[in-house]
Write a protein that holds these residues in place. Structure first.
Motif, PDB file in Angstrom:
ATOM      1  N   LEU A   1      59.338  90.093  30.091  1.00  0.00           N
ATOM      2  CA  LEU A   1      59.255  88.630  30.113  1.00  0.00           C
ATOM      3  C   LEU A   1      60.193  88.142  31.192  1.00  0.00           C
ATOM      4  N   GLN A   2      59.690  87.272  32.039  1.00  0.00           N
ATOM      5  CA  GLN A   2      60.529  86.652  33.058  1.00  0.00           C
ATOM      6  C   GLN A   2      60.792  85.211  32.671  1.00  0.00           C
ATOM      7  N   SER A   3      62.058  84.837  32.729  1.00  0.00           N
ATOM      8  CA  SER A   3      62.436  83.453  32.437  1.00  0.00           C
ATOM      9  C   SER A   3      63.755  83.170  33.128  1.00  0.00           C
ATOM     10  N   GLU A   4      64.048  81.901  33.288  1.00  0.00           N
ATOM     11  CA  GLU A   4      65.347  81.555  33.856  1.00  0.00           C
ATOM     12  C   GLU A   4      66.449  81.944  32.877  1.00  0.00           C
ATOM     13  N   TYR A   5      67.483  82.577  33.402  1.00  0.00           N
ATOM     14  CA  TYR A   5      68.616  83.002  32.583  1.00  0.00           C
ATOM     15  C   TYR A   5      69.811  83.190  33.503  1.00  0.00           C
ATOM     16  N   SER A   6      70.900  82.535  33.161  1.00  0.00           N
ATOM     17  CA  SER A   6      72.127  82.642  33.949  1.00  0.00           C
ATOM     18  C   SER A   6      73.246  82.023  33.135  1.00  0.00           C
ATOM     19  N   LEU A   7      74.428  82.009  33.710  1.00  0.00           N
ATOM     20  CA  LEU A   7      75.555  81.384  33.025  1.00  0.00           C
ATOM     21  C   LEU A   7      75.324  79.900  32.762  1.00  0.00           C
ATOM     22  N   TRP A   8      74.456  79.263  33.538  1.00  0.00           N
ATOM     23  CA  TRP A   8      74.233  77.829  33.261  1.00  0.00           C
ATOM     24  C   TRP A   8      72.877  77.580  32.602  1.00  0.00           C
ATOM     25  N   GLU A   9      72.167  78.621  32.230  1.00  0.00           N
ATOM     26  CA  GLU A   9      70.904  78.457  31.503  1.00  0.00           C
ATOM     27  C   GLU A   9      70.765  79.597  30.508  1.00  0.00           C
ATOM     28  N   ARG A  10      71.259  79.364  29.281  1.00  0.00           N
ATOM     29  CA  ARG A  10      71.369  80.427  28.286  1.00  0.00           C
ATOM     30  C   ARG A  10      70.489  80.185  27.062  1.00  0.00           C
ATOM     31  N   ASP A  11      69.586  79.223  27.125  1.00  0.00           N
ATOM     32  CA  ASP A  11      68.791  78.890  25.943  1.00  0.00           C
ATOM     33  C   ASP A  11      67.924  80.052  25.457  1.00  0.00           C
ATOM     34  N   VAL A  12      67.596  80.988  26.351  1.00  0.00           N
ATOM     35  CA  VAL A  12      66.772  82.129  25.924  1.00  0.00           C
ATOM     36  C   VAL A  12      67.483  82.980  24.875  1.00  0.00           C
TER      37      VAL A  12
ATOM     38  N   MET B   1      76.627  67.085  38.311  1.00  0.00           N
ATOM     39  CA  MET B   1      77.316  68.101  39.090  1.00  0.00           C
ATOM     40  C   MET B   1      78.797  68.245  38.752  1.00  0.00           C
ATOM     41  N   PRO B   2      79.563  67.163  38.594  1.00  0.00           N
ATOM     42  CA  PRO B   2      80.986  67.347  38.298  1.00  0.00           C
ATOM     43  C   PRO B   2      81.237  68.173  37.041  1.00  0.00           C
ATOM     44  N   ALA B   3      80.460  67.938  35.981  1.00  0.00           N
ATOM     45  CA  ALA B   3      80.639  68.718  34.752  1.00  0.00           C
ATOM     46  C   ALA B   3      80.255  70.173  34.975  1.00  0.00           C
ATOM     47  N   ASN B   4      79.208  70.409  35.737  1.00  0.00           N
ATOM     48  CA  ASN B   4      78.732  71.773  35.957  1.00  0.00           C
ATOM     49  C   ASN B   4      79.651  72.566  36.874  1.00  0.00           C
ATOM     50  N   LEU B   5      80.441  71.887  37.680  1.00  0.00           N
ATOM     51  CA  LEU B   5      81.377  72.597  38.543  1.00  0.00           C
ATOM     52  C   LEU B   5      82.445  73.340  37.737  1.00  0.00           C
ATOM     53  N   ALA B   6      82.648  72.943  36.482  1.00  0.00           N
ATOM     54  CA  ALA B   6      83.621  73.664  35.648  1.00  0.00           C
ATOM     55  C   ALA B   6      83.163  75.107  35.427  1.00  0.00           C
ATOM     56  N   ILE B   7      81.853  75.326  35.357  1.00  0.00           N
ATOM     57  CA  ILE B   7      81.327  76.691  35.233  1.00  0.00           C
ATOM     58  C   ILE B   7      81.640  77.474  36.502  1.00  0.00           C
TER      59      ILE B   7
ATOM     60  N   ARG C   1      76.337  78.190  25.440  1.00  0.00           N
ATOM     61  CA  ARG C   1      74.892  77.958  25.372  1.00  0.00           C
ATOM     62  C   ARG C   1      74.601  76.493  25.078  1.00  0.00           C
ATOM     63  N   GLY C   2      73.712  75.911  25.883  1.00  0.00           N
ATOM     64  CA  GLY C   2      73.265  74.544  25.659  1.00  0.00           C
ATOM     65  C   GLY C   2      74.197  73.455  26.149  1.00  0.00           C
ATOM     66  N   ARG C   3      75.259  73.821  26.848  1.00  0.00           N
ATOM     67  CA  ARG C   3      76.239  72.814  27.254  1.00  0.00           C
ATOM     68  C   ARG C   3      76.172  72.434  28.734  1.00  0.00           C
ATOM     69  N   THR C   4      75.308  73.073  29.519  1.00  0.00           N
ATOM     70  CA  THR C   4      75.174  72.686  30.919  1.00  0.00           C
ATOM     71  C   THR C   4      74.642  71.262  30.991  1.00  0.00           C
ATOM     72  N   ALA C   5      75.199  70.469  31.907  1.00  0.00           N
ATOM     73  CA  ALA C   5      74.810  69.065  32.018  1.00  0.00           C
ATOM     74  C   ALA C   5      73.479  68.939  32.747  1.00  0.00           C
ATOM     75  N   GLY C   6      72.510  68.311  32.085  1.00  0.00           N
ATOM     76  CA  GLY C   6      71.213  68.048  32.694  1.00  0.00           C
ATOM     77  C   GLY C   6      70.190  69.114  32.378  1.00  0.00           C
ATOM     78  N   PRO C   7      68.895  68.724  32.319  1.00  0.00           N
ATOM     79  CA  PRO C   7      67.823  69.711  32.114  1.00  0.00           C
ATOM     80  C   PRO C   7      67.662  70.582  33.351  1.00  0.00           C
TER      81      PRO C   7
ATOM     82  N   LEU D   1      84.167  83.571  30.639  1.00  0.00           N
ATOM     83  CA  LEU D   1      82.926  83.011  31.166  1.00  0.00           C
ATOM     84  C   LEU D   1      82.093  82.390  30.052  1.00  0.00           C
ATOM     85  N   ASP D   2      82.040  83.045  28.902  1.00  0.00           N
ATOM     86  CA  ASP D   2      81.301  82.480  27.766  1.00  0.00           C
ATOM     87  C   ASP D   2      81.899  81.146  27.332  1.00  0.00           C
ATOM     88  N   ALA D   3      83.221  81.061  27.339  1.00  0.00           N
ATOM     89  CA  ALA D   3      83.882  79.817  26.925  1.00  0.00           C
ATOM     90  C   ALA D   3      83.617  78.688  27.914  1.00  0.00           C
ATOM     91  N   ALA D   4      83.525  79.023  29.196  1.00  0.00           N
ATOM     92  CA  ALA D   4      83.303  77.993  30.224  1.00  0.00           C
ATOM     93  C   ALA D   4      81.851  77.550  30.281  1.00  0.00           C
TER      94      ALA D   4
END
Length: 330
Positions: free
Chosen positions: A175-186, A239-245, A312-318, A306-309
């Protein structure tokens, strides 16, 4: 290059190459491209032991497959070539999703010709067609396996119930899907479902469309026609919130003396031996850097930070705009 297994027996390099940025979709997406450099990048990847290359008929459309086909001519042995189908075409005009067996067959015939190969190693349904039962789609793809035109079947951006129904029809390798430190919903349902069924997982956009590399800290760092200026997560509000990651990735990278990209990819590789990221490349320099991630070992403290920063589900914006979001996790 280390190897990993997708599904039951598809051996691939631990890191693959996403060919999407190379041809056909480079303009207005990830900057301009150069076919000669793209081909040189594919050749360099092969030299470095990368065996897994991902494309799709809709990239271009069609031009991306043609470029990959040119690049692998005379170098096909030992490579795993993945491509995808989803749309019905009138020339190069997209006429909408079509998950019918007839469309899968049309797509395979065209892809084989453009790639210059006699079989596709991994054939994906790029997006689920809600108007065609997945059993019917996968059944048609299975016919292509029986004919030897396809070796393994895969899905992209399917939801848990669809994955189960597909796997009950024919073995699904990946299965291919988006997955990264800023997209963990999978991690909620999709990845556990894949693991229950023995399906490998192929993350695309593992670097957050370049965001996790740390090279983009302002919208002004993007070209005026770069599509990411319309990406919700790159917006002035998010973007400002996501820069914390990115800052957390940067701290770990500095501690190890490696790049941000290597840390972001090493984090994904640490999520399980069934995870094979496919970062997108169009230049040798970025390929060579990212391949180094396979040799980066993150400590438990690194992973916890990295998990704390990036919980899951906390990245700003869809992750996509409204229209594209309606086509995922079906």
């Amino acid at each position: 290059m280390k190897q990993r297994i997708l599904g039951q027996d598809l051996s691939v390099s631990a890191l693959g190459v996403g060919c999407m940025p190379m041809a056909g979709v480079g303009q207005n997406m990830y900057g301009t491209t150069d076919d000669n450099e793209s081909i040189a990048t594919i050749h360099r990847a092969i030299d470095l032991g990368v065996t897994f290359f991902d494309t799709a008929e809709m990239y271009g459309p069609f031009r991306n497959e043609e470029l990959l086909g040119r690049a692998i001519r005379g170098k096909r042995d030992g490579l795993v070539i993945a491509t995808k189908f989803a749309m019905r075409w009138n020339g190069t005009k997209n006429e909408g999703l079509d998950g019918s067996p007839a469309n899968a067959r049309r797509a395979v015939e065209g892809s084989l010709q453009r790639l210059g190969i006699d079989h596709i190693d991994l054939f994906y349904q790029h997006r689920v067609d809600p108007n065609v039962p997945i059993e019917e789609t996968v059944g048609g793809m299975a016919d292509l396996v029986r004919e030897g035109k396809v070796l393994h079947i895969a899905l992209s951006e399917a939801g848990p119930e669809t994955i189960r129904r597909a796997a009950a029809t024919h073995p699904i390798a990946a299965l291919q899907s988006e997955y990264s430190l800023w997209e963990r919903d999978v991690e909620d349902e999709i990845l556990p479902t894949c693991r229950e069924l023995g399906i490998g997982f192929v993350p695309y956009s593992p670097l957050g469309r370049g965001f996790l590399t740390g090279q983009i800290r302002s919208i002004d760092d993007l070209a005026p026609d770069d599509y990411r200026r319309r990406d919700p997560r790159y917006s002035a509000e998010n973007m400002p919130a996501n820069l914390a990651i990115v800052d957390a990735v940067d701290r770990v990278a500095k501690a190890h003396g490696v790049s941000n990209a290597q840390v972001a990819l090493a984090w994904l590789l640490a999520q399980g031996e069934d995870v094979v990221p496919i970062p997108g490349f169009k230049r040798r320099v970025t390929l060579e850097d990212s391949v180094g991630a396979v040799e980066v070992t993150l400590s438990p403290d690194d992973l916890a930070a990295l998990d704390a920063a990036a919980p899951r589900g906390r990245t700003a914006g869809p992750r996509y705009g409204e229209q594209a979001m309606r086509m995922v996790r079906l």
